[in-house]
Design a protein around this motif. Structure first.
Motif, PDB file in Angstrom:
ATOM      1  N   VAL A   4       0.620  -1.255  -0.072  1.00  0.00           N
ATOM      2  CA  VAL A   4       0.112  -0.152  -0.120  1.00  0.00           C
ATOM      3  C   VAL A   4       0.757   1.151   0.058  1.00  0.00           C
ATOM      4  CG1 VAL A   4      -1.632   1.405   1.190  1.00  0.00           C
ATOM      5  CG2 VAL A   4      -1.858  -1.204   1.178  1.00  0.00           C
ATOM      6  N   LYS A   5       2.095   1.403   0.671  1.00  0.00           N
ATOM      7  CA  LYS A   5       2.876   2.362   0.806  1.00  0.00           C
ATOM      8  C   LYS A   5       3.545   2.769  -0.419  1.00  0.00           C
ATOM      9  CE  LYS A   5       6.840   4.282   3.279  1.00  0.00           C
ATOM     10  NZ  LYS A   5       7.906   4.029   4.393  1.00  0.00           N
ATOM     11  N   ASN A   7       2.397   1.919  -3.450  1.00  0.00           N
ATOM     12  CA  ASN A   7       1.271   2.237  -4.538  1.00  0.00           C
ATOM     13  C   ASN A   7       0.812   3.654  -3.954  1.00  0.00           C
ATOM     14  OD1 ASN A   7       1.088  -0.103  -5.869  1.00  0.00           O
ATOM     15  ND2 ASN A   7      -0.710  -0.930  -4.509  1.00  0.00           N
ATOM     16  N   SER A   8       0.941   4.010  -2.818  1.00  0.00           N
ATOM     17  CA  SER A   8       0.912   5.598  -2.429  1.00  0.00           C
ATOM     18  C   SER A   8       1.963   6.477  -2.963  1.00  0.00           C
ATOM     19  CB  SER A   8       0.756   5.717  -0.991  1.00  0.00           C
ATOM     20  OG  SER A   8      -0.418   4.959  -0.478  1.00  0.00           O
ATOM     21  N   ILE A   9       3.139   6.009  -2.822  1.00  0.00           N
ATOM     22  CA  ILE A   9       4.348   6.696  -3.592  1.00  0.00           C
ATOM     23  C   ILE A   9       4.059   7.090  -4.896  1.00  0.00           C
ATOM     24  CG2 ILE A   9       6.591   6.695  -3.760  1.00  0.00           C
ATOM     25  CD1 ILE A   9       6.788   5.615  -1.036  1.00  0.00           C
ATOM     26  N   GLY A  11       1.340   6.720  -6.815  1.00  0.00           N
ATOM     27  CA  GLY A  11       0.350   7.597  -7.074  1.00  0.00           C
ATOM     28  C   GLY A  11       0.792   9.093  -6.972  1.00  0.00           C
ATOM     29  N   LEU A  12       1.414   9.372  -5.806  1.00  0.00           N
ATOM     30  CA  LEU A  12       1.903  10.850  -5.623  1.00  0.00           C
ATOM     31  C   LEU A  12       3.034  11.212  -7.000  1.00  0.00           C
ATOM     32  CD1 LEU A  12       2.494  10.746  -1.970  1.00  0.00           C
ATOM     33  CD2 LEU A  12       0.632  12.007  -2.980  1.00  0.00           C
TER      34      LEU A  12
END
Length: 278
Positions: A4-5, A7-9, A11-12
């Motif tokens: 999840v971390k 994918n978040s990076i 995405g940003l």
């Protein structure tokens, strides 16, 4: 949690790249919008809402300059400059990279020195030389110097040394192939991504060249598009011709975009070919 971390990076990062792309595209969008607005509307402030003065701006362009002639002149010069620069620079880079001869290091050093000298310093001497050779008001001074391009030679020499081993030239020589045949059939295709990269910059530089054509070309029908655009801005007051100037500039970007799309195919195909493992 780690997934999840990650994918978040990502995405940003994608969001930041999208915003950066949008910021880079704003000047192009503003140029196109201003081509549809009147001079007074443009002077009134920033806006991305199209105006209703496209027909009036086009009439100003048609009445004060030969847009088609300027296009043909600029394309003629840019195409020949790009072709001569890419071919002769590739040939020179190949020779400096794979042939050892007396003075090769001196030639390469002189080329590096010439890269550091601003071209504007030689304008007066170049004009005097063209005048003595009776080349003023011709396209020869704009095309012939492209045969010698130190920056392009330097880039292609470093590129071919990094992608082409010297041993690859031995097999065709054993088979009896001539040196020019080896260059055209082996070295040139391998160098194509690097050549395409330099061709984009060469085409854009030649297309946007303003100072030298303004000095050399005197006949109005022979003038390039950037010179015609500057003359259009000076026909009347700036406010009257501002929208028309934006219109011509917007149209003049089209060949650059076409050239970029054409040459970028060779860059991508060359990188893709090099990434495939045998």
């Amino acid at each position: 949690m780690e997934h999840v971390k990650t994918n978040s990076i990502k995405g940003l990062l994608y969001l930041a790249l999208i915003l950066l792309s949008a910021v880079c595209l704003i000047p192009f969008a503003l140029m196109i919008v201003n081509a549809t607005r009147s001079g007074s509307e443009i002077m009134s402030g920033f806006s991305l809402i199209p105006g209703s003065s496209l027909a009036a701006n086009w009439k100003v362009v048609a009445d004060n300059m030969s847009l088609g002639r300027g296009f043909l002149n600029s394309i003629f010069i840019a195409v020949f400059c790009t072709a001569l620069t890419c071919y002769f620079s590739a040939l020179t880079a190949y020779g400096l990279a794979f042939y050892k001869f007396r003075g090769s290091k001196l030639i390469f050093t002189v080329m590096l020195v010439f890269m550091m000298v601003p071209s504007q310093l030689s304008l007066l001497g170049f004009y005097d030389l063209c005048n003595k050779m009776r080349m003023i008001d011709t396209y020869w001074p704009l095309i012939l110097p492209s045969i010698a391009s130190p920056a392009t030679v330097f880039f292609l020499r470093q590129y071919i040394l990094s992608v082409m081993p010297r041993a690859i030239l031995e097999a065709p020589r054993i088979d009896g192939a001539g040196e020019l045949a080896i260059f055209h059939r082996i070295a040139l295709p391998i160098m194509s991504p690097g050549i395409a990269t330099m061709a984009i910059g060469c085409f854009i530089g030649s297309w946007n060249n303003y100072l030298l054509p303004m000095m050399i070309i005197n006949t109005p029908s022979k003038r390039t598009l950037p010179v015609m655009v500057s003359e259009l801005s000076a026909v009347k007051d700036v406010t009257t011709n501002l929208g028309a100037t934006y219109l011509v500039v917007a149209i003049s970007v089209v060949p650059i975009m076409i050239a970029f799309c054409f040459f970028s195919r060779y860059i991508i195909s060359g990188i893709s070919a090099g990434s495939v493992k045998g």
